[in-house]
Design a protein around this motif. Structure first.
Motif, short mmCIF file in Angstrom:
data_model
loop_
_atom_site.label_atom_id
_atom_site.label_comp_id
_atom_site.label_asym_id
_atom_site.label_seq_id
_atom_site.Cartn_x
_atom_site.Cartn_y
_atom_site.Cartn_z
N VAL A 158 6.55 -4.32 11.84
CA VAL A 158 8.01 -4.18 11.71
C VAL A 158 8.27 -2.91 10.91
CG1 VAL A 158 10.12 -5.18 10.76
CG2 VAL A 158 8.39 -6.66 11.81
N SER A 159 9.18 -2.08 11.38
CA SER A 159 9.53 -0.85 10.65
C SER A 159 11.00 -0.88 10.25
CB SER A 159 9.28 0.39 11.52
OG SER A 159 7.91 0.61 11.74
N THR A 160 11.26 -0.54 9.00
CA THR A 160 12.64 -0.27 8.58
C THR A 160 12.84 1.23 8.57
OG1 THR A 160 12.88 -2.28 7.25
CG2 THR A 160 14.33 -0.46 6.73
N ILE A 161 13.89 1.68 9.23
CA ILE A 161 14.18 3.11 9.32
C ILE A 161 15.43 3.40 8.49
CG2 ILE A 161 14.75 5.00 10.89
CD1 ILE A 161 13.12 3.65 13.02
N HIS A 162 15.28 4.37 7.59
CA HIS A 162 16.33 4.67 6.63
C HIS A 162 17.08 5.95 6.95
CE1 HIS A 162 14.95 1.60 3.67
NE2 HIS A 162 13.80 1.81 4.26
N GLY A 163 16.61 6.73 7.91
CA GLY A 163 17.28 7.99 8.22
C GLY A 163 16.99 8.43 9.64
N ARG A 164 17.64 9.49 10.05
CA ARG A 164 17.45 10.03 11.40
C ARG A 164 15.98 10.40 11.61
NH1 ARG A 164 21.39 11.70 14.64
NH2 ARG A 164 20.01 13.33 15.42
N GLN A 165 15.52 10.20 12.84
CA GLN A 165 14.13 10.46 13.18
C GLN A 165 14.04 11.64 14.14
OE1 GLN A 165 11.55 8.09 11.74
NE2 GLN A 165 13.46 8.14 10.58
N VAL A 166 12.92 12.36 14.06
CA VAL A 166 12.67 13.48 14.95
C VAL A 166 11.81 13.00 16.10
CG1 VAL A 166 11.66 15.77 15.17
CG2 VAL A 166 12.82 15.11 13.04
N LYS A 167 12.26 13.23 17.31
CA LYS A 167 11.49 12.80 18.47
C LYS A 167 10.55 13.91 18.90
CE LYS A 167 11.88 10.71 23.04
NZ LYS A 167 12.77 10.20 24.10
N HIS A 168 9.27 13.57 18.99
CA HIS A 168 8.28 14.51 19.51
C HIS A 168 7.19 13.73 20.20
CE1 HIS A 168 5.78 13.54 15.99
NE2 HIS A 168 6.86 13.74 15.26
N SER A 169 6.19 14.44 20.72
CA SER A 169 5.21 13.80 21.61
C SER A 169 4.49 12.65 20.95
CB SER A 169 4.20 14.84 22.10
OG SER A 169 3.51 15.43 21.00
N VAL A 175 0.87 -1.17 0.00
CA VAL A 175 0.00 0.00 0.00
C VAL A 175 0.90 1.22 0.00
CG1 VAL A 175 -1.68 1.32 1.32
CG2 VAL A 175 -1.89 -1.17 1.17
N THR A 176 0.74 2.06 -1.02
CA THR A 176 1.64 3.20 -1.17
C THR A 176 0.97 4.29 -2.02
OG1 THR A 176 3.85 3.87 -1.87
CG2 THR A 176 2.74 2.19 -3.20
N ARG A 200 8.29 7.03 8.26
CA ARG A 200 7.68 7.44 9.52
C ARG A 200 6.17 7.59 9.37
NH1 ARG A 200 10.51 12.37 12.03
NH2 ARG A 200 9.39 13.49 10.41
N ALA A 201 5.73 8.15 8.24
CA ALA A 201 4.29 8.28 8.01
C ALA A 201 3.64 6.90 7.92
CB ALA A 201 4.03 9.06 6.72
N ALA A 202 4.32 5.95 7.27
CA ALA A 202 3.78 4.60 7.16
C ALA A 202 3.74 3.92 8.52
CB ALA A 202 4.63 3.79 6.18
N SER A 203 4.78 4.12 9.34
CA SER A 203 4.80 3.51 10.68
C SER A 203 3.67 4.07 11.54
CB SER A 203 6.15 3.77 11.35
OG SER A 203 7.19 3.10 10.68
N TRP A 204 3.41 5.36 11.41
CA TRP A 204 2.37 5.99 12.25
C TRP A 204 1.00 5.39 11.96
CZ3 TRP A 204 -2.16 8.55 12.47
CH2 TRP A 204 -2.44 9.28 13.63
N VAL A 205 0.61 5.34 10.69
CA VAL A 205 -0.72 4.81 10.38
C VAL A 205 -0.77 3.30 10.63
CG1 VAL A 205 -1.27 6.65 8.75
CG2 VAL A 205 -0.19 4.57 7.91
#
Length: 612
Positions: A105-116, A38-39, A87-92
């Motif tokens: 399962v999430s694959t992370i390809h770059g630095r992430q921004v931490k927020h609430s 789904v994309t 990140r958008a895909a992980s959120w939904v």
């Protein structure tokens, strides 16, 4: 058993994460799994079912629609695991799987921004794959992802496919440098500086040089870069050109004399044998040689630092280094060892293993008690060690397990549930695992009949040396009480539904052995047991419960699926399948101690109490 895999990603532009997701999905489909994606974009591949949904749209209303769509798809298609790639895909996806037994399962390809909205990093799901070592450090230290959930697996490469790509451009003395990547964001800004301050110097000094820029998102390229590029085109004509997005990036890189890029582009260039100048979003490694290859791998070739810091490329230094390359005074060396680290088959196996581990994490989220026994004599033996439970007390313990409605499983059964060979609805509500080490003769005479009587099965860990007649590693013990079973008696356990595991050949302390001797003890125990007992062996118990990182890795290399420790290891099995926590059972267990040791909270309590 094939899985039903749902990949979710935002693909409003083509990035390395999109290529990664497509490669995984195509390979998984070829391997017999049922794959859905789904994309944002339709028709990314004909190898699997691709459904269009605006995942990158972060408006509240659309996010709610995306969640409902994914929940319905998960239910209707009986999805086994969801794999998110942004990140958008992980959120939904994290909201879509909430309240289900389906892991994320999430694959992370770059630095992430931490927020609430990323509280406790729950948005990334049950397991997280980081594509480079620097990213692992960032996700642990700055985002707070539990190290037991996190694993480093790089972008895989299909080396067999890459070997089929040959250079087609003639060696006519001309030199072609290709800038390959996205032209938006920080990477676009850095490429813009090349066009403004580096390329003019190189084109003027080296008349045989041509430059080309290949990639998407040209509309987002900085205006200063566009203006400088237009000026260079007017001055040098065909010697500099914009290729744009290409469906044949590998051939383009194979036909280049040098590639400037980062991330997946960098990997593919090196694998093709094309020299690489690594310039990414976070740093510049320059011309890749064996001296800086490890550091470049750590940052995904310039894209990711573990701690973010301001970065502006030093254009004078870049111009000087590229000039030295063009003059022949600075030569790259082939990047050796890439195939071992980035092999597609190996990484795909690891990813499927992560899926199955995540499935079990949802199926069995609480710790499964694993109980360690040795001897079951009629009367207490003469012993310095309290490694026995008398026949009478053992029967009392079995009755206790029955009263608590506990059901025993073997590690092979656990693996069968993880692999999908057994239906999840059959998984016990109160599972536990009985294990017996060494194969004492009283196990056959006293323990096995009682286990059969009360309907329990377990795992028997035996030596690979079938000539061993007794316990010869505990000096001073009663030799009669320490007699070991013969082969026929061990086979009776298989007939009763028990699992046979390995316990080395001769019961040494593996941590005191050199690599070659330890490897022999581990591998030959598996080989001998499988040959004599005619059964597969997937579990290994460390003698004396002693192991270290070296021994743990040797057990993995020898083809075991589980390594069983004593009074150490993870809280749940999926924390570390090669450090399973077992609790010792002693001669005089009270009802309260039995209750403690068979409760899901006991492992965490034990570790806190002993400061482990």
């Amino acid at each position: 058993m094939p899985l039903r895999i749902l990949h979710v990603l935002s693909s409003n532009f083509f990035a390395g994460s999109v290529a990664y997701a497509i490669q995984l999905a195509e390979r998984q489909s070829a391997d017999g799994h049922e794959v859905f994606m789904v994309t944002d974009q339709a028709g990314l591949s004909d190898s699997f079912t691709c459904l269009t949904l605006p995942i990158s749209d972060r408006s509240l209303v659309q996010r709610f629609r995306n969640i409902l769509f994914l929940r319905r798809l998960i239910r209707e298609r009986n999805i086994s695991v969801v794999h998110a790639h942004s990140r958008a895909a992980s959120w939904v996806s994290s909201h879509a799987v909430r309240g289900t037994r389906v892991p994320l399962v999430s694959t992370i390809h770059g630095r992430q921004v931490k927020h609430s909205r990323l509280k406790s990093a729950r948005v990334y799901g049950d397991r997280v794959i980081a594509i480079c070592p620097n990213l692992v450090e960032h996700l642990q230290q700055e985002i707070g992802i539990d190290q037991n959930k996190l694993e480093f697996l790089p972008n895989p490469l299909d080396f067999e496919r890459l070997k089929q790509i040959r250079r087609t451009r003639p060696d006519d003395g001309q030199v072609l440098i290709s800038v390959v990547g996205r032209f938006n964001g920080p990477k676009g800004e850095h490429f813009s500086l090349l066009v403004q301050y580096v390329f003019p110097l190189l084109l003027e000094k080296f008349p045989r040089l041509s430059l080309q820029m290949a990639g998407g998102e040209w509309d987002s390229f900085p205006q200063a870069g566009k203006k400088a590029f237009a000026n260079l085109c007017s001055l040098y004509g065909e010697r500099i050109r914009f290729v744009g997005f290409t469906s044949q990036p590998l051939q383009l890189m194979a036909d280049s004399d040098l590639v400037i890029g980062a991330g997946r582009v960098a990997l593919e260039a090196l694998a093709l044998g094309t020299p690489l100048y690594a310039l990414g979003e976070a740093c510049c490694h320059g011309l890749i040689t064996p001296d800086n290859l490890v550091a470049a791998i750590g940052s995904n070739f310039g894209d990711i630092l573990s701690v973010k810091s301001p970065f502006t490329p030093d254009t004078a230094a870049i111009a000087g280094e590229l000039g030295s390359f063009l003059q022949g005074t600075l030569q790259p060396a082939p990047a050796a060892g890439l195939q071992a680290q980035y092999d597609l088959d190996t990484i795909m196996q690891n990813i499927i293993g992560i899926y199955r581990s995540a499935v079990m994490g949802r199926l069995s989220p609480k710790p499964i008690p694993i109980l360690l026994y040795h001897r079951v004599p009629d009367t207490p033996p003469v012993t310095r060690h309290k490694t026995f439970v008398t026949t009478g007390n053992f029967e009392k313990q079995l009755r206790f397990f029955v009263q608590r409605r506990m059901q025993s499983i073997t590690l092979k059964e656990y693996q069968a549930f993880a692999n999908g060979d057994l239906p999840p609805e059959k998984f016990p509500r109160k599972p536990f695992i009985l294990t017996f080490d060494d194969g004492y003769r009283d196990n056959f005479h006293n323990m096995l009949p009682l286990a059969v009587k009360y309907g329990f099965r377990g795992v028997l860990f035996i030596l690979g040396d079938f000539s061993a007649d007794g316990n010869f590693w505990d000096e001073g013990e009663d030799p009669q009480a320490n007699r070991l079973m013969n082969t026929d008696q061990k086979r009776a356990f298989l007939d009763a539904g028990w699992e046979i595991g390995a316990h080395t050949l001769t019961h040494p302390d593996l941590t005191q052995l050199d690599d070659q001797t330890a490897l022999y003890e581990i591998s030959e125990s598996k080989n001998c047991i499988e040959e004599v007992m005619q059964t597969g062996v997937i579990s290994f118990a460390y003698p004396f419960g002693r192991y270290d990182r070296r021994i743990r890795e040797l057990v993995r290399q020898c083809g075991f699926d589980f390594g069983i420790a004593t009074d150490s290891g993870g809280i749940v099995i999926e924390d570390d399948r090669f450090a399973l926590f077992r609790v010792n059972m002693f001669p005089e267990e009270s009802l309260f101690s039995l209750y403690k040791k068979t409760s899901s909270w006991y492992r965490a309590y034990y570790r806190r109490k002993r400061g482990k």
